[in-house]
Design an enzyme around this catalytic site. Structure first.
Site, PDB file in Angstrom:
ATOM      1  N   ARG A 137      22.718  11.469   3.874  1.00 31.13           N
ATOM      2  CA  ARG A 137      21.527  10.661   4.444  1.00 31.13           C
ATOM      3  C   ARG A 137      20.329  11.320   4.707  1.00 31.13           C
ATOM      4  O   ARG A 137      19.424  11.144   5.176  1.00 31.13           O
ATOM      5  CB  ARG A 137      22.098  10.094   5.795  1.00 31.13           C
ATOM      6  CG  ARG A 137      23.372   9.373   5.794  1.00 31.13           C
ATOM      7  CD  ARG A 137      23.466   8.476   7.269  1.00 31.13           C
ATOM      8  NE  ARG A 137      24.112   9.526   8.128  1.00 31.13           N
ATOM      9  CZ  ARG A 137      25.192   9.824   8.512  1.00 31.13           C
ATOM     10  NH1 ARG A 137      26.280   9.495   7.830  1.00 31.13           N
ATOM     11  NH2 ARG A 137      25.396  10.905   9.424  1.00 31.13           N
ATOM     12  N   ARG A 138      20.093  12.372   3.611  1.00 33.09           N
ATOM     13  CA  ARG A 138      19.059  13.188   3.749  1.00 33.09           C
ATOM     14  C   ARG A 138      18.520  13.063   2.369  1.00 33.09           C
ATOM     15  O   ARG A 138      17.450  14.301   2.054  1.00 33.09           O
ATOM     16  CB  ARG A 138      19.423  14.798   4.101  1.00 33.09           C
ATOM     17  CG  ARG A 138      20.025  14.880   5.437  1.00 33.09           C
ATOM     18  CD  ARG A 138      20.472  16.356   5.638  1.00 33.09           C
ATOM     19  NE  ARG A 138      21.221  16.486   7.173  1.00 33.09           N
ATOM     20  CZ  ARG A 138      21.603  17.466   7.470  1.00 33.09           C
ATOM     21  NH1 ARG A 138      21.307  18.466   6.915  1.00 33.09           N
ATOM     22  NH2 ARG A 138      22.431  17.362   8.752  1.00 33.09           N
ATOM     23  N   CYS A 157      -0.835   7.319  -1.582  1.00 32.46           N
ATOM     24  CA  CYS A 157      -0.569   5.854  -0.742  1.00 32.46           C
ATOM     25  C   CYS A 157       0.735   5.758  -0.630  1.00 32.46           C
ATOM     26  O   CYS A 157       1.366   5.345   0.371  1.00 32.46           O
ATOM     27  CB  CYS A 157      -1.285   4.861  -1.632  1.00 32.46           C
ATOM     28  SG  CYS A 157      -3.384   4.984  -1.688  1.00 32.46           S
ATOM     29  N   ARG A 177       1.336   3.781   2.949  1.00 30.19           N
ATOM     30  CA  ARG A 177       0.476   3.900   4.166  1.00 30.19           C
ATOM     31  C   ARG A 177      -0.577   3.051   3.803  1.00 30.19           C
ATOM     32  O   ARG A 177      -1.079   2.257   4.832  1.00 30.19           O
ATOM     33  CB  ARG A 177      -0.154   5.353   4.070  1.00 30.19           C
ATOM     34  CG  ARG A 177      -1.108   5.865   3.013  1.00 30.19           C
ATOM     35  CD  ARG A 177      -1.900   7.135   3.387  1.00 30.19           C
ATOM     36  NE  ARG A 177      -2.703   7.340   2.300  1.00 30.19           N
ATOM     37  CZ  ARG A 177      -3.850   6.843   1.878  1.00 30.19           C
ATOM     38  NH1 ARG A 177      -4.279   5.816   2.763  1.00 30.19           N
ATOM     39  NH2 ARG A 177      -4.607   7.206   0.984  1.00 30.19           N
ATOM     40  N   SER A 178      -0.844   2.645   2.481  1.00 34.13           N
ATOM     41  CA  SER A 178      -2.238   1.843   2.276  1.00 34.13           C
ATOM     42  C   SER A 178      -1.742   0.942   0.944  1.00 34.13           C
ATOM     43  O   SER A 178      -1.397   1.627  -0.023  1.00 34.13           O
ATOM     44  CB  SER A 178      -3.219   2.697   2.028  1.00 34.13           C
ATOM     45  OG  SER A 178      -4.397   1.927   1.833  1.00 34.13           O
ATOM     46  N   ASP A 180      -3.575  -1.791  -1.346  1.00 34.38           N
ATOM     47  CA  ASP A 180      -4.599  -2.780  -2.094  1.00 34.38           C
ATOM     48  C   ASP A 180      -4.003  -3.892  -2.949  1.00 34.38           C
ATOM     49  O   ASP A 180      -3.587  -3.511  -3.741  1.00 34.38           O
ATOM     50  CB  ASP A 180      -5.717  -1.980  -2.865  1.00 34.38           C
ATOM     51  CG  ASP A 180      -6.765  -2.766  -3.676  1.00 34.38           C
ATOM     52  OD1 ASP A 180      -6.616  -4.139  -3.681  1.00 34.38           O
ATOM     53  OD2 ASP A 180      -7.671  -2.421  -4.115  1.00 34.38           O
ATOM     54  N   ASN A 188       2.776  -0.925  -8.110  1.00 32.54           N
ATOM     55  CA  ASN A 188       3.464  -0.015  -7.477  1.00 32.54           C
ATOM     56  C   ASN A 188       5.046  -0.421  -7.190  1.00 32.54           C
ATOM     57  O   ASN A 188       5.969   0.319  -7.473  1.00 32.54           O
ATOM     58  CB  ASN A 188       2.943   0.187  -5.958  1.00 32.54           C
ATOM     59  CG  ASN A 188       1.856   0.971  -5.776  1.00 32.54           C
ATOM     60  OD1 ASN A 188       0.749   0.810  -5.300  1.00 32.54           O
ATOM     61  ND2 ASN A 188       1.732   2.105  -6.610  1.00 32.54           N
ATOM     62  N   TYR A 220      -9.389  -6.605  -0.419  1.00 33.42           N
ATOM     63  CA  TYR A 220     -11.032  -6.020   0.052  1.00 33.42           C
ATOM     64  C   TYR A 220     -11.798  -7.449  -0.125  1.00 33.42           C
ATOM     65  O   TYR A 220     -11.486  -8.324  -0.801  1.00 33.42           O
ATOM     66  CB  TYR A 220     -11.262  -4.883  -1.224  1.00 33.42           C
ATOM     67  CG  TYR A 220     -11.005  -3.971  -0.879  1.00 33.42           C
ATOM     68  CD1 TYR A 220     -11.875  -3.245  -0.066  1.00 33.42           C
ATOM     69  CD2 TYR A 220      -9.821  -3.479  -1.517  1.00 33.42           C
ATOM     70  CE1 TYR A 220     -11.271  -1.806  -0.049  1.00 33.42           C
ATOM     71  CE2 TYR A 220      -9.502  -1.863  -1.410  1.00 33.42           C
ATOM     72  CZ  TYR A 220     -10.372  -1.053  -0.710  1.00 33.42           C
ATOM     73  OH  TYR A 220      -9.877   0.210  -0.334  1.00 33.42           O
TER      74      TYR A 220
END
Length: 276
Positions: A137-138, A157, A177-178, A180, A188, A220
């Site tokens: 689990r690592r 990101c 984390r972010s 667009d 992605n 945006y």
């Protein structure tokens, strides 16, 4: 009907109808003319893609599949930060005078760390555990190294992956984390779906679920009309992903190892400006 299209439509509608604008805040990104690039966002979006059912690529507009695979291999296989090793120029805006993005993305994956059983970089550590200790689990990778952030062309990101084996099925959580939504959302998703297939193939496993966790999921200001036009379209059937059956070595995959069969996206002539 492509499930990736359904996810994109649902997420964009939620952002446009229920999201929060940051127009009252000072923001870092700028348009090419110097204007602040503001966004409307939702925080904490979670999407799940079952790769056993279909490959999660949009048909509402074309995703440049070969280019996104090329970038994926540049990061995860070549472990490179040199933009000259890419077939596209998508990273040029963040490159330094040496043509690198500093200690970002592939650089972090290539750094070797000491474990109890030897020295490994993050990719080889996951490959070893998948083969020898699949109950672990690592099996976690992280590109967000606070010690090196000041030396990165762009803070990552899509920054961490957590792998998990259930029976003979490999699934993973991608933390971002972010996001667009117009320029990189499906890009992605396609990349990390391919990555999951690569790790599964190299380990004798079946690719299962990709769970995509997005912190700041945004559109945006200048992209809003484009988003509205795209989500008004009718999704088309998802294509089938074909992977060269002779490739089982993680480091032997090339962009040509992956092929989409029956990919028929909507034409799209709009220009999606990138805020930097």
């Amino acid at each position: 009907m492509s499930y990736a299209d359904q996810v994109f439509i649902r997420t964009c509608r939620d952002i446009l109808e229920n999201g929060v604008w940051d127009t009252e805040l000072a923001v870092r990104p700028r348009w090419a003319d110097g204007t602040p690039a503001h966004t409307v966002k939702k925080f904490g979006v979670v999407n799940r893609y079952d790769l056993r059912r279909e490959f999660p690529i949009m048909t509402l507009r074309r995703t440049a599949f070969k280019s996104c695979v090329d970038e994926l291999l540049w990061i995860w296989q070549k472990k490179s930060n040199d933009v000259r090793r890419l077939s596209t120029r998508i990273w040029d805006a963040w490159a330094d005078e040496r043509g690198t993005i500093g200690k970002a993305y592939g650089y972090q994956l290539g750094v070797k760390h000491r474990y109890s059983d030897g020295w490994f970089d993050q990719v080889d550590r996951v490959l070893k555990d998948l083969r020898e200790n699949p109950a672990s689990r690592r099996m976690v990778t992280s590109l967000f190294n606070h010690h090196d952030l000041s030396e990165m062309g762009l803070a990552p990101c899509a920054w961490s992956m957590t792998f998990n084996v259930s029976g003979k099925t490999l699934s993973a959580i991608l933390n971002q984390r972010s996001q667009d939504m117009l320029t990189a959302s499906n890009w992605n998703v396609c990349q990390y779906a391919v990555l999951l297939h690569m790790f599964a193939r190299a380990s004798g496993l079946e690719a299962g679920e990709l769970i995509h966790v997005i912190a700041d999921c945004h559109i945006y200001d200048r992209h809003v009309p484009l988003a509205e036009a795209l989500i008004a379209r009718e999704p088309r059937p998802a294509p089938r992903l074909s992977i060269d059956p002779d490739v089982t070595d993680f480091y032997a995959f090339t962009p040509d190892s992956f092929r989409l069969e029956g990919y028929d996206p909507w034409p799209f002539d709009g220009r999606i400006e990138v805020a930097v």
